[in-house]
Design a protein around this motif. Structure first.
Motif, PDB file in Angstrom:
ATOM      1  N   ALA A  85      73.571   9.403   5.970  1.00  0.00           N
ATOM      2  CA  ALA A  85      73.640   8.186   5.156  1.00  0.00           C
ATOM      3  C   ALA A  85      73.726   8.497   3.658  1.00  0.00           C
ATOM      4  CB  ALA A  85      72.418   7.318   5.434  1.00  0.00           C
ATOM      5  N   ASP A  86      73.901   9.770   3.309  1.00  0.00           N
ATOM      6  CA  ASP A  86      74.021  10.207   1.918  1.00  0.00           C
ATOM      7  C   ASP A  86      72.782   9.890   1.080  1.00  0.00           C
ATOM      8  OD1 ASP A  86      76.603  11.268   2.250  1.00  0.00           O
ATOM      9  OD2 ASP A  86      77.496   9.283   2.002  1.00  0.00           O
ATOM     10  N   ILE A  87      71.622   9.979   1.692  1.00  0.00           N
ATOM     11  CA  ILE A  87      70.361   9.775   0.982  1.00  0.00           C
ATOM     12  C   ILE A  87      69.866  11.129   0.484  1.00  0.00           C
ATOM     13  CG2 ILE A  87      67.935   9.113   1.270  1.00  0.00           C
ATOM     14  CD1 ILE A  87      68.852   7.005   3.256  1.00  0.00           C
ATOM     15  N   GLU A  88      69.448  11.179  -0.755  1.00  0.00           N
ATOM     16  CA  GLU A  88      69.084  12.452  -1.375  1.00  0.00           C
ATOM     17  C   GLU A  88      67.595  12.759  -1.292  1.00  0.00           C
ATOM     18  OE1 GLU A  88      70.545  12.366  -5.336  1.00  0.00           O
ATOM     19  OE2 GLU A  88      72.664  12.507  -4.743  1.00  0.00           O
ATOM     20  N   GLU A  89      66.761  11.718  -1.173  1.00  0.00           N
ATOM     21  CA  GLU A  89      65.319  11.923  -1.101  1.00  0.00           C
ATOM     22  C   GLU A  89      64.735  11.136   0.058  1.00  0.00           C
ATOM     23  OE1 GLU A  89      63.769  10.734  -4.898  1.00  0.00           O
ATOM     24  OE2 GLU A  89      63.787  12.795  -5.653  1.00  0.00           O
ATOM     25  N   VAL A  90      63.699  11.681   0.660  1.00  0.00           N
ATOM     26  CA  VAL A  90      63.038  11.007   1.782  1.00  0.00           C
ATOM     27  C   VAL A  90      61.531  11.033   1.569  1.00  0.00           C
ATOM     28  CG1 VAL A  90      64.860  11.555   3.436  1.00  0.00           C
ATOM     29  CG2 VAL A  90      62.954  13.139   3.138  1.00  0.00           C
ATOM     30  N   PRO A  91      60.819  10.019   2.098  1.00  0.00           N
ATOM     31  CA  PRO A  91      59.355  10.040   2.003  1.00  0.00           C
ATOM     32  C   PRO A  91      58.794  11.059   2.985  1.00  0.00           C
ATOM     33  CG  PRO A  91      60.061   8.165   3.305  1.00  0.00           C
ATOM     34  CD  PRO A  91      61.318   8.800   2.769  1.00  0.00           C
ATOM     35  N   ALA A  92      57.778  11.766   2.577  1.00  0.00           N
ATOM     36  CA  ALA A  92      57.219  12.800   3.444  1.00  0.00           C
ATOM     37  C   ALA A  92      55.732  12.979   3.195  1.00  0.00           C
ATOM     38  CB  ALA A  92      57.944  14.127   3.221  1.00  0.00           C
ATOM     39  N   ILE A  93      55.043  13.342   4.258  1.00  0.00           N
ATOM     40  CA  ILE A  93      53.626  13.706   4.168  1.00  0.00           C
ATOM     41  C   ILE A  93      53.563  15.226   4.169  1.00  0.00           C
ATOM     42  CG2 ILE A  93      51.389  13.625   5.317  1.00  0.00           C
ATOM     43  CD1 ILE A  93      52.294  10.983   6.605  1.00  0.00           C
ATOM     44  N   ILE A  94      53.039  15.787   3.111  1.00  0.00           N
ATOM     45  CA  ILE A  94      52.930  17.233   3.004  1.00  0.00           C
ATOM     46  C   ILE A  94      51.534  17.624   3.470  1.00  0.00           C
ATOM     47  CG2 ILE A  94      53.021  19.258   1.508  1.00  0.00           C
ATOM     48  CD1 ILE A  94      54.625  16.062   0.313  1.00  0.00           C
ATOM     49  N   CYS A  95      51.463  18.419   4.503  1.00  0.00           N
ATOM     50  CA  CYS A  95      50.168  18.785   5.081  1.00  0.00           C
ATOM     51  C   CYS A  95      49.980  20.291   5.077  1.00  0.00           C
ATOM     52  CB  CYS A  95      50.056  18.257   6.511  1.00  0.00           C
ATOM     53  SG  CYS A  95      51.276  18.985   7.617  1.00  0.00           S
ATOM     54  N   ASN A  96      48.747  20.695   5.271  1.00  0.00           N
ATOM     55  CA  ASN A  96      48.423  22.123   5.373  1.00  0.00           C
ATOM     56  C   ASN A  96      48.106  22.429   6.832  1.00  0.00           C
ATOM     57  OD1 ASN A  96      48.567  22.691   2.537  1.00  0.00           O
ATOM     58  ND2 ASN A  96      46.606  21.640   2.296  1.00  0.00           N
ATOM     59  N   MET A  97      49.059  23.020   7.537  1.00  0.00           N
ATOM     60  CA  MET A  97      48.885  23.375   8.944  1.00  0.00           C
ATOM     61  C   MET A  97      49.262  24.828   9.158  1.00  0.00           C
ATOM     62  SD  MET A  97      50.382  20.261  11.277  1.00  0.00           S
ATOM     63  CE  MET A  97      49.642  18.621  11.286  1.00  0.00           C
ATOM     64  N   ASP A  98      48.529  25.508  10.044  1.00  0.00           N
ATOM     65  CA  ASP A  98      48.938  26.861  10.385  1.00  0.00           C
ATOM     66  C   ASP A  98      50.075  26.782  11.402  1.00  0.00           C
ATOM     67  OD1 ASP A  98      47.886  26.500  13.006  1.00  0.00           O
ATOM     68  OD2 ASP A  98      45.944  27.343  12.440  1.00  0.00           O
ATOM     69  N   ASN A  99      50.590  27.934  11.813  1.00  0.00           N
ATOM     70  CA  ASN A  99      51.762  27.949  12.690  1.00  0.00           C
ATOM     71  C   ASN A  99      51.516  27.255  14.025  1.00  0.00           C
ATOM     72  OD1 ASN A  99      53.340  29.323  10.817  1.00  0.00           O
ATOM     73  ND2 ASN A  99      52.757  31.338  11.600  1.00  0.00           N
ATOM     74  N   ASP A 100      50.370  27.529  14.661  1.00  0.00           N
ATOM     75  CA  ASP A 100      50.098  26.941  15.969  1.00  0.00           C
ATOM     76  C   ASP A 100      49.865  25.441  15.878  1.00  0.00           C
ATOM     77  OD1 ASP A 100      50.371  29.367  17.284  1.00  0.00           O
ATOM     78  OD2 ASP A 100      48.267  29.905  16.980  1.00  0.00           O
ATOM     79  N   GLN A 101      49.161  24.985  14.858  1.00  0.00           N
ATOM     80  CA  GLN A 101      48.975  23.554  14.654  1.00  0.00           C
ATOM     81  C   GLN A 101      50.324  22.874  14.431  1.00  0.00           C
ATOM     82  OE1 GLN A 101      46.292  23.799  11.290  1.00  0.00           O
ATOM     83  NE2 GLN A 101      44.502  23.300  12.552  1.00  0.00           N
ATOM     84  N   SER A 102      51.202  23.531  13.690  1.00  0.00           N
ATOM     85  CA  SER A 102      52.517  22.970  13.406  1.00  0.00           C
ATOM     86  C   SER A 102      53.370  22.883  14.665  1.00  0.00           C
ATOM     87  CB  SER A 102      53.233  23.816  12.348  1.00  0.00           C
ATOM     88  OG  SER A 102      52.508  23.831  11.136  1.00  0.00           O
ATOM     89  N   VAL A 103      53.326  23.935  15.500  1.00  0.00           N
ATOM     90  CA  VAL A 103      54.076  23.929  16.756  1.00  0.00           C
ATOM     91  C   VAL A 103      53.642  22.763  17.629  1.00  0.00           C
ATOM     92  CG1 VAL A 103      54.353  25.139  18.958  1.00  0.00           C
ATOM     93  CG2 VAL A 103      54.673  26.367  16.819  1.00  0.00           C
ATOM     94  N   ILE A 104      52.330  22.601  17.790  1.00  0.00           N
ATOM     95  CA  ILE A 104      51.806  21.540  18.646  1.00  0.00           C
ATOM     96  C   ILE A 104      52.185  20.167  18.098  1.00  0.00           C
ATOM     97  CG2 ILE A 104      49.663  20.448  19.440  1.00  0.00           C
ATOM     98  CD1 ILE A 104      48.484  23.277  19.691  1.00  0.00           C
ATOM     99  N   ALA A 105      52.053  19.960  16.795  1.00  0.00           N
ATOM    100  CA  ALA A 105      52.398  18.670  16.193  1.00  0.00           C
ATOM    101  C   ALA A 105      53.896  18.400  16.314  1.00  0.00           C
ATOM    102  CB  ALA A 105      51.978  18.654  14.724  1.00  0.00           C
ATOM    103  N   MET A 106      54.716  19.429  16.098  1.00  0.00           N
ATOM    104  CA  MET A 106      56.166  19.279  16.185  1.00  0.00           C
ATOM    105  C   MET A 106      56.596  18.890  17.590  1.00  0.00           C
ATOM    106  SD  MET A 106      58.992  21.181  17.435  1.00  0.00           S
ATOM    107  CE  MET A 106      58.463  22.897  17.387  1.00  0.00           C
ATOM    108  N   ILE A 107      56.044  19.568  18.585  1.00  0.00           N
ATOM    109  CA  ILE A 107      56.428  19.303  19.971  1.00  0.00           C
ATOM    110  C   ILE A 107      55.915  17.952  20.437  1.00  0.00           C
ATOM    111  CG2 ILE A 107      56.027  20.046  22.362  1.00  0.00           C
ATOM    112  CD1 ILE A 107      56.233  22.939  21.299  1.00  0.00           C
ATOM    113  N   ASP A 108      54.663  17.634  20.128  1.00  0.00           N
ATOM    114  CA  ASP A 108      54.093  16.358  20.562  1.00  0.00           C
ATOM    115  C   ASP A 108      54.854  15.173  19.981  1.00  0.00           C
ATOM    116  OD1 ASP A 108      52.266  17.768  21.990  1.00  0.00           O
ATOM    117  OD2 ASP A 108      50.533  17.265  20.756  1.00  0.00           O
ATOM    118  N   SER A 109      55.313  15.293  18.745  1.00  0.00           N
ATOM    119  CA  SER A 109      56.039  14.184  18.122  1.00  0.00           C
ATOM    120  C   SER A 109      57.386  13.956  18.793  1.00  0.00           C
ATOM    121  CB  SER A 109      56.240  14.454  16.626  1.00  0.00           C
ATOM    122  OG  SER A 109      57.106  15.565  16.415  1.00  0.00           O
TER     123      SER A 109
END
Length: 262
Positions: A85-109
């Motif tokens: 859609a040619d959008i240059e910026e997006v809203p985002a939540i920046i979090c502090n997660m280690d690799n395993d926490q990130s994998v689990i959150a990524m897959i569950d979502s």
């Protein structure tokens, strides 16, 4: 120019955590992301929604551990639709997660999606189970010896040593941890699949891409594909060439016989 709407406040993200607007060019896909993002009709509808209403659910991201910018944990499809859609910026939540926490959150979502390909489940389940086991091992190293512990299963998952009977049924070991459940049983409860089916999906990660694509297109049954996954890579390529030439696929019995002959 259409006015874009976003349901979050625009704040500075210089601190490395919080919520705010992030440039698309700073976002990088999660390393090993197992879910396909294609510009199909479904993504086109998401693009239209974003053009009209903006991104209502912020992406979940973290500082990129592999370089500059940020790594997307959840929101790969929203990111691609925004680029479309040619959008240059997006809203985002920046979090502090280690690799395993990130994998689990990524897959569950992503497992919340209505349609998920077998190949996506295969690598997603494998990644999540490995992350769960690593978390369990760290817990064992820091916990009291008398506390419940996870069963050590990472070697089994990595080596994919599931035993298959003559009928093609995967044999499940009955050993349980002191906590009452092995990590694969915990995963089964989380995703709503049987342990047997999870092991079948993980076994598919041993297939060459051409055979895996056939499973995704429903040209090759999962049970047959599990049997063929025990063939060597060279044998799988040879089999695919024959299948392509003869325009046929082996049934479960034939696939099991091929596995025994390998």
């Amino acid at each position: 120019m259409k006015k874009k709407k976003v349901m979050c406040s625009s704040v500075s993200v210089d601190s490395g955590a919080g919520i705010g607007m992030v440039k698309i060019e700073e976002l990088h896909d999660f390393k090993g992301h197992p879910f396909k993002v294609e510009r199909n009709q479904e993504l086109f509808e998401l693009r239209r929604s974003i053009e009209q209403e903006g991104i209502l659910v912020p992406l979940l991201i973290r500082k990129n551990p592999n370089g500059e910018g940020y790594e997307v944990i959840a929101g790969h499809r929203r990111k691609e639709a925004a680029i479309w859609a040619d959008i240059e910026e997006v809203p985002a939540i920046i979090c502090n997660m280690d690799n395993d926490q990130s994998v689990i959150a990524m897959i569950d979502s992503n497992l919340q999606r209505e349609k998920i390909l077998p190949s996506e489940k295969a690598f997603a389940y494998k990644m999540r189970l490995q992350a769960m086991n690593r978390q369990g091992k760290r817990k064992e190293q820091t916990s009291d010896p008398l506390e419940p512990k996870f069963a050590e299963e990472l070697a089994e998952v990595t080596a994919l040593e599931a035993e298959v009977s003559e009928q093609g049924k995967i044999t499940i070991q009955k050993t349980k941890s002191a906590e009452g459940y092995r990590s694969n049983e915990q995963l089964a409860k989380i995703v709503g699949e049987s342990v047997t089916q999870i092991k079948r999906y993980i076994r598919l990660t041993n297939l060459i891409q051409k055979l895996l694509d056939m499973v995704d297109r429903e040209e090759l049954a999962i049970r047959s594909a599990v049997e063929l996954s025990f063939l060597t890579e060279e044998e799988q390529y040879e089999l695919h060439a024959v299948m392509d030439l003869e325009q046929c696929v082996p049934n479960l019995s034939q696939a099991n016989r091929l596995k025994r002959m390998s």
